[in-house]
Design an enzyme around this catalytic site. Structure first.
Site, mmCIF file in Angstrom:
data_model
loop_
_atom_site.group_PDB
_atom_site.id
_atom_site.type_symbol
_atom_site.label_atom_id
_atom_site.label_comp_id
_atom_site.label_asym_id
_atom_site.label_seq_id
_atom_site.Cartn_x
_atom_site.Cartn_y
_atom_site.Cartn_z
ATOM 1 N N LYS A 229 -18.187 -21.659 -25.305
ATOM 2 C CA LYS A 229 -19.392 -22.442 -25.584
ATOM 3 C C LYS A 229 -19.273 -23.184 -26.903
ATOM 4 C CE LYS A 229 -22.395 -20.482 -22.205
ATOM 5 N NZ LYS A 229 -23.389 -19.510 -21.796
ATOM 6 N N ARG A 269 -19.032 -12.441 -19.649
ATOM 7 C CA ARG A 269 -18.737 -13.444 -18.621
ATOM 8 C C ARG A 269 -17.796 -14.465 -19.243
ATOM 9 N NH1 ARG A 269 -20.496 -18.441 -17.388
ATOM 10 N NH2 ARG A 269 -20.661 -19.020 -15.198
HETATM 11 N N1 PMM Z 1 -23.533 -19.585 -18.863
HETATM 12 C C1 PMM Z 1 -23.192 -20.572 -18.022
HETATM 13 C C2 PMM Z 1 -23.330 -20.381 -16.626
HETATM 14 N N2 PMM Z 1 -23.759 -19.220 -16.122
HETATM 15 N N3 PMM Z 1 -24.518 -17.008 -16.457
HETATM 16 C C3 PMM Z 1 -24.854 -16.011 -17.278
HETATM 17 N N4 PMM Z 1 -25.297 -14.840 -16.781
HETATM 18 N N5 PMM Z 1 -24.761 -16.158 -18.640
HETATM 19 C C4 PMM Z 1 -24.347 -17.306 -19.222
HETATM 20 O O1 PMM Z 1 -24.311 -17.371 -20.460
HETATM 21 C C5 PMM Z 1 -23.983 -18.395 -18.367
HETATM 22 C C6 PMM Z 1 -24.080 -18.203 -16.964
HETATM 23 C C7 PMM Z 1 -22.676 -21.870 -18.538
HETATM 24 O O2 PMM Z 1 -21.297 -21.810 -18.744
HETATM 25 P P1 PMM Z 1 -20.183 -22.351 -17.684
HETATM 26 O O3 PMM Z 1 -20.576 -23.761 -17.310
HETATM 27 O O4 PMM Z 1 -18.903 -22.291 -18.383
HETATM 28 O O5 PMM Z 1 -20.172 -21.468 -16.487
#
Ligand code: PMM
Length: 293
Positions: A229, A269
């Site tokens: 991020k 994650r």
């Molecule tokens: N961040 C993203 C997408 N899904 N789900 C959870 N539970 N927590 C998060 O912080 C989260 C998520 C955005 O990141 P990405 O686009 O790299 O998936």
């Protein structure tokens, strides 16, 4: 060896994850053209499945499959397009015995993916995006990640205003927890997530990481999604102030994984699994050594 498999209930599969005795690693598979760090790379179902298999072989405990980018300003995706992207991937991986979570804010997508073998619903909106989400999660008795959220990607940046982000996120998570329980969601299946980057500036993300214990005080396991991020890019900026690009944020991501694992997080994650698998194992070894002293 896991004691449960594809035929077992999501509840049993979720409980079985606890047998790992350490923080879990959730590997990210974004089946999207526009996610911020890997958009377009895994858009073909076969490519997404191959990538997910690799993450599993590298030690991911859960595979998180998403078909809609949530980055600031990203386009909303109709449910039929989202399903077309994620369903074949979920079905294939679930049949192979993987513990699959579906990253969606849509009740209909969650429902269809649970039917296709998904074990966990990962809802970054914490039930705020779709009024039917809690009912589906309750009816399906599905493990549920309830994220802290203040509105969709079009508006979330302007909502990143807090006096005290930890207290406010905790209160807002508690409110959604109450709503979920009232709709029949089993609190024993709920994991909380501070939603790093969702209506948060960089400093808010750091404060939430520092305040993890306060969020854990709500009595639920906590999942942390710091991977690649922007706040990590800002931290690692070059001397001219240019942020480190997403792919150069994996070591810092693994460092976050070690630290939140030491603080007792249920899961992390991440896009790059190997570094975080090592990190959570280091944290577990340290905590065992501490207990045996
Ligand atoms: N961040 C993203 C997408 N899904 N789900 C959870 N539970 N927590 C998060 O912080 C989260 C998520 C955005 O990141 P990405 O686009 O790299 O998936």
């Amino acid at each position: 060896m896991a004691a449960t498999g594809p035929g077992d209930s999501p509840r049993a599969r979720f409980a079985d994850l606890g047998a790992a005795g350490r923080t879990l690693v959730m590997g990210i598979v974004n089946v999207t053209p526009d996610s911020f760090s890997d958009g377009g790379r895994w858009l073909q179902p076969e490519v997404a499945v191959a990538h997910a298999r690799l993450l599993r072989a590298q030690g991911a405990d859960v595979l998180d499959i998403g078909g809609e980018s949530t980055r600031p300003g990203s386009e909303r995706v109709p449910v039929d397009v989202e399903l077309e992207r994620v369903l074949p991937v979920v079905r294939e991986l679930a049949a192979e015995g993987a513990v699959v979570s579906v990253d969606t804010v849509h009740a209909e997508t969650a429902d269809a993916c649970l039917s296709a073998g998904a074990v966990i619903v990962n809802d970054v909106s914490g039930g705020l995006a779709d009024p039917d989400m809690f009912a589906v999660v309750a009816r399906r008795e599905a493990p549920y990640v309830l994220g802290h959220w203040r509105g969709d990607p079009a508006t979330m940046n302007e909502r990143a205003v807090y006096d005290d982000v930890v207290t406010e996120a905790r209160e807002e998570l508690a409110r959604q927890l109450t709503a979920a329980r009232s709709a029949g969601v089993d609190p024993g299946l709920v994991v909380l997530d501070p939603g790093l980057g969702f209506a948060k500036e960089g400093q808010h993300n750091w404060e939430l990481l520092a305040g993890l214990e306060e969020l854990q005080g709500l009595g639920h396991p906590v999942l942390v999604g710091a991977s690649r991020k922007r706040f990590l890019g800002t931290l690692l900026a070059d001397p001219d102030g240019a942020p480190a690009p997403p792919l150069a944020r994996d070591r810092a991501t693994a460092a976050v994984s070690a630290l939140v694992a030491a603080a007792g997080a249920w899961g992390v994650r991440v896009h790059e699994v190997l570094g975080s698998v090592d990190a959570v194992r280091v944290a577990a070894a340290l905590s065992r050594a501490r207990r045996s002293r």
